[in-house]
Write a protein that holds these residues in place. Sequence first.
Motif, PDB file in Angstrom:
ATOM      1  N   SER A  89      11.905  10.672   7.701  1.00  0.00           N
ATOM      2  CA  SER A  89      11.174   9.404   7.772  1.00  0.00           C
ATOM      3  C   SER A  89      10.161   9.330   6.639  1.00  0.00           C
ATOM      4  CB  SER A  89      10.462   9.272   9.122  1.00  0.00           C
ATOM      5  OG  SER A  89       9.577  10.358   9.321  1.00  0.00           O
ATOM      6  N   LEU A  90       9.603   8.146   6.410  1.00  0.00           N
ATOM      7  CA  LEU A  90       8.595   7.995   5.371  1.00  0.00           C
ATOM      8  C   LEU A  90       7.342   8.788   5.721  1.00  0.00           C
ATOM      9  CD1 LEU A  90       8.524   4.211   4.315  1.00  0.00           C
ATOM     10  CD2 LEU A  90       9.568   6.126   3.124  1.00  0.00           C
ATOM     11  N   TYR A 109      12.091  -2.722  -3.240  1.00  0.00           N
ATOM     12  CA  TYR A 109      11.958  -1.601  -2.305  1.00  0.00           C
ATOM     13  C   TYR A 109      12.617  -0.346  -2.877  1.00  0.00           C
ATOM     14  CZ  TYR A 109      11.986   1.269   1.858  1.00  0.00           C
ATOM     15  OH  TYR A 109      11.777   2.296   2.740  1.00  0.00           O
ATOM     16  N   ASP A 110      11.827   0.695  -3.063  1.00  0.00           N
ATOM     17  CA  ASP A 110      12.360   1.966  -3.556  1.00  0.00           C
ATOM     18  C   ASP A 110      11.642   3.168  -2.938  1.00  0.00           C
ATOM     19  OD1 ASP A 110       9.902   1.750  -4.767  1.00  0.00           O
ATOM     20  OD2 ASP A 110      10.630   1.941  -6.829  1.00  0.00           O
ATOM     21  N   SER A 111      11.098   2.974  -1.729  1.00  0.00           N
ATOM     22  CA  SER A 111      10.364   4.054  -1.073  1.00  0.00           C
ATOM     23  C   SER A 111      11.273   5.203  -0.663  1.00  0.00           C
ATOM     24  CB  SER A 111       9.615   3.522   0.155  1.00  0.00           C
ATOM     25  OG  SER A 111       8.652   2.557  -0.223  1.00  0.00           O
ATOM     26  N   ASN A 112      12.493   4.874  -0.245  1.00  0.00           N
ATOM     27  CA  ASN A 112      13.508   5.884   0.098  1.00  0.00           C
ATOM     28  C   ASN A 112      14.869   5.193   0.088  1.00  0.00           C
ATOM     29  OD1 ASN A 112      13.453   4.370   2.451  1.00  0.00           O
ATOM     30  ND2 ASN A 112      13.210   6.101   3.830  1.00  0.00           N
ATOM     31  N   GLY A 113      15.863   5.825   0.664  1.00  0.00           N
ATOM     32  CA  GLY A 113      17.211   5.258   0.639  1.00  0.00           C
ATOM     33  C   GLY A 113      17.536   4.353   1.807  1.00  0.00           C
ATOM     34  N   ALA A 114      16.543   3.795   2.449  1.00  0.00           N
ATOM     35  CA  ALA A 114      16.787   2.898   3.582  1.00  0.00           C
ATOM     36  C   ALA A 114      17.597   1.681   3.127  1.00  0.00           C
ATOM     37  CB  ALA A 114      15.471   2.446   4.198  1.00  0.00           C
ATOM     38  N   SER A 115      18.477   1.198   3.996  1.00  0.00           N
ATOM     39  CA  SER A 115      19.332   0.049   3.664  1.00  0.00           C
ATOM     40  C   SER A 115      18.537  -1.247   3.755  1.00  0.00           C
ATOM     41  CB  SER A 115      20.509  -0.010   4.627  1.00  0.00           C
ATOM     42  OG  SER A 115      20.058  -0.317   5.946  1.00  0.00           O
ATOM     43  N   ALA A 116      19.131  -2.313   3.210  1.00  0.00           N
ATOM     44  CA  ALA A 116      18.499  -3.627   3.287  1.00  0.00           C
ATOM     45  C   ALA A 116      18.325  -4.072   4.736  1.00  0.00           C
ATOM     46  CB  ALA A 116      19.333  -4.648   2.510  1.00  0.00           C
ATOM     47  N   THR A 117      19.293  -3.730   5.578  1.00  0.00           N
ATOM     48  CA  THR A 117      19.192  -4.071   7.007  1.00  0.00           C
ATOM     49  C   THR A 117      17.995  -3.372   7.633  1.00  0.00           C
ATOM     50  OG1 THR A 117      21.576  -4.407   7.211  1.00  0.00           O
ATOM     51  CG2 THR A 117      20.356  -3.973   9.244  1.00  0.00           C
ATOM     52  N   GLN A 118      17.771  -2.115   7.275  1.00  0.00           N
ATOM     53  CA  GLN A 118      16.612  -1.376   7.794  1.00  0.00           C
ATOM     54  C   GLN A 118      15.310  -2.002   7.311  1.00  0.00           C
ATOM     55  OE1 GLN A 118      18.307   2.596   6.456  1.00  0.00           O
ATOM     56  NE2 GLN A 118      17.208   3.248   8.301  1.00  0.00           N
ATOM     57  N   VAL A 119      15.281  -2.415   6.048  1.00  0.00           N
ATOM     58  CA  VAL A 119      14.074  -3.045   5.499  1.00  0.00           C
ATOM     59  C   VAL A 119      13.770  -4.339   6.261  1.00  0.00           C
ATOM     60  CG1 VAL A 119      13.037  -4.108   3.461  1.00  0.00           C
ATOM     61  CG2 VAL A 119      14.403  -2.025   3.211  1.00  0.00           C
ATOM     62  N   GLN A 120      14.814  -5.120   6.546  1.00  0.00           N
ATOM     63  CA  GLN A 120      14.606  -6.355   7.300  1.00  0.00           C
ATOM     64  C   GLN A 120      14.149  -6.056   8.728  1.00  0.00           C
ATOM     65  OE1 GLN A 120      14.651  -9.574   6.127  1.00  0.00           O
ATOM     66  NE2 GLN A 120      13.785 -10.015   8.158  1.00  0.00           N
ATOM     67  N   GLN A 121      14.692  -5.012   9.331  1.00  0.00           N
ATOM     68  CA  GLN A 121      14.252  -4.612  10.670  1.00  0.00           C
ATOM     69  C   GLN A 121      12.778  -4.217  10.662  1.00  0.00           C
ATOM     70  OE1 GLN A 121      17.113  -1.525  11.547  1.00  0.00           O
ATOM     71  NE2 GLN A 121      18.594  -2.954  12.430  1.00  0.00           N
ATOM     72  N   TYR A 122      12.358  -3.575   9.598  1.00  0.00           N
ATOM     73  CA  TYR A 122      10.948  -3.212   9.427  1.00  0.00           C
ATOM     74  C   TYR A 122      10.083  -4.473   9.395  1.00  0.00           C
ATOM     75  CZ  TYR A 122       6.787  -1.656   6.780  1.00  0.00           C
ATOM     76  OH  TYR A 122       5.497  -1.415   6.330  1.00  0.00           O
ATOM     77  N   GLN A 179       1.409  -2.932   0.176  1.00  0.00           N
ATOM     78  CA  GLN A 179       2.209  -3.812  -0.666  1.00  0.00           C
ATOM     79  C   GLN A 179       2.706  -5.028   0.126  1.00  0.00           C
ATOM     80  OE1 GLN A 179       2.771  -3.428  -3.895  1.00  0.00           O
ATOM     81  NE2 GLN A 179       2.274  -1.299  -4.310  1.00  0.00           N
ATOM     82  N   VAL A 180       3.187  -4.779   1.334  1.00  0.00           N
ATOM     83  CA  VAL A 180       3.695  -5.863   2.181  1.00  0.00           C
ATOM     84  C   VAL A 180       2.568  -6.837   2.531  1.00  0.00           C
ATOM     85  CG1 VAL A 180       4.616  -6.378   4.480  1.00  0.00           C
ATOM     86  CG2 VAL A 180       5.648  -4.564   3.104  1.00  0.00           C
ATOM     87  N   LEU A 181       1.391  -6.317   2.817  1.00  0.00           N
ATOM     88  CA  LEU A 181       0.247  -7.178   3.095  1.00  0.00           C
ATOM     89  C   LEU A 181      -0.102  -8.035   1.877  1.00  0.00           C
ATOM     90  CD1 LEU A 181      -2.008  -4.724   5.127  1.00  0.00           C
ATOM     91  CD2 LEU A 181      -1.039  -6.876   5.968  1.00  0.00           C
ATOM     92  N   ALA A 182      -0.022  -7.436   0.689  1.00  0.00           N
ATOM     93  CA  ALA A 182      -0.318  -8.174  -0.542  1.00  0.00           C
ATOM     94  C   ALA A 182       0.675  -9.318  -0.735  1.00  0.00           C
ATOM     95  CB  ALA A 182      -0.282  -7.231  -1.739  1.00  0.00           C
ATOM     96  N   PRO A 230       1.470   8.769   3.579  1.00  0.00           N
ATOM     97  CA  PRO A 230       1.020   8.096   2.347  1.00  0.00           C
ATOM     98  C   PRO A 230       1.998   7.007   1.876  1.00  0.00           C
ATOM     99  CG  PRO A 230       0.698  10.456   2.155  1.00  0.00           C
ATOM    100  CD  PRO A 230       1.498  10.236   3.398  1.00  0.00           C
ATOM    101  N   LEU A 231       3.305   7.288   1.946  1.00  0.00           N
ATOM    102  CA  LEU A 231       4.293   6.299   1.523  1.00  0.00           C
ATOM    103  C   LEU A 231       4.309   5.087   2.449  1.00  0.00           C
ATOM    104  CD1 LEU A 231       7.442   8.309   0.326  1.00  0.00           C
ATOM    105  CD2 LEU A 231       5.950   6.837  -1.041  1.00  0.00           C
ATOM    106  N   SER A 232       4.171   5.332   3.747  1.00  0.00           N
ATOM    107  CA  SER A 232       4.171   4.214   4.698  1.00  0.00           C
ATOM    108  C   SER A 232       2.922   3.359   4.527  1.00  0.00           C
ATOM    109  CB  SER A 232       4.280   4.732   6.133  1.00  0.00           C
ATOM    110  OG  SER A 232       3.110   5.424   6.521  1.00  0.00           O
ATOM    111  N   LEU A 233       1.783   3.982   4.201  1.00  0.00           N
ATOM    112  CA  LEU A 233       0.557   3.229   3.961  1.00  0.00           C
ATOM    113  C   LEU A 233       0.655   2.417   2.673  1.00  0.00           C
ATOM    114  CD1 LEU A 233      -2.274   5.750   4.946  1.00  0.00           C
ATOM    115  CD2 LEU A 233      -1.386   3.820   6.267  1.00  0.00           C
TER     116      LEU A 233
END
Length: 265
Positions: A23-24, A49-62, A35-38, A27-30
């Motif tokens: 998992s992230l 998005y380049d924090s890790n290898g998460a898929s686009a679907t995972q990013v949208q779920q986030y 960034q998302v707040l900005a 520090p990476l999650s913060l």
Amino acid sequence: MTMSSQELFFASARKCLSVGKKSLSLPLSLDLAAQVLAIDLGLKPALLYDSNGASATQVQQYLNSLQSAQLVSESLHTLVISGNALIINRAIVMTNLEQMLLGSNVGVINVCHTLEKPIIADLLNKDLRSMTQDLLVILREHVELQETEKPLYIGDKSEPWNLCTLFGILLGYPVTYWFDQNKSFENCLAMTPLMVTKAWATWQADAEGHRCCLYSFSIPASLHKDTQSTVAYWDNRLKERFHRQTVLSNLTVCQSVVTLPSVCL
């Protein structure tokens, strides 16, 4: 016990963005949260998005998780172009694209490998105008469909697009690089002094606060005077928006000059 916003962001990242058993980190999650707040605050239009290898679907779920917790607005969405996932503020991105077509204050620099040195390019050459119009139409159609819980995949339409140029526009840079990709993906920036501009801000997620880089872009130092008014306009706009919010603090914009043996765009 009520969770703090920091804990909620971290929990959403841990739940939605894990790849395998990894998992992230905190520090990476913060950093991602800041960034998302900005983006949500309109301080920047998008994030690649380049924090890790998460898929686009995972990013949208986030994003869906954050929206359900009312940590961010419904304006945020995941856009996928040629396998690259971007978190965007859809309304701001669409406005920027519309302004681009009207000749907004965005500089385009031609860095084709056949040139001896970079030059200012035509703001709206045929390819750039077509790319901008096509993406704007796709985003407008997506708004009408109201499919907010799934990533928006561009598909084959993006094959002829110059992603270097497009990403510069989407990420809100005051200048973006262009080259004729039909001839070569190489550029003339090797050993060219580049003025790198970075904008930093602090998210008071904890007692110490988390410092994150909101922007990082470069301009050939030889074109500093030619792009000075464009960068000044971007700087003033950023500061105006920053002063209208209270989530992030301590905005700092700094510049340095670097020379690299090769530059990958």
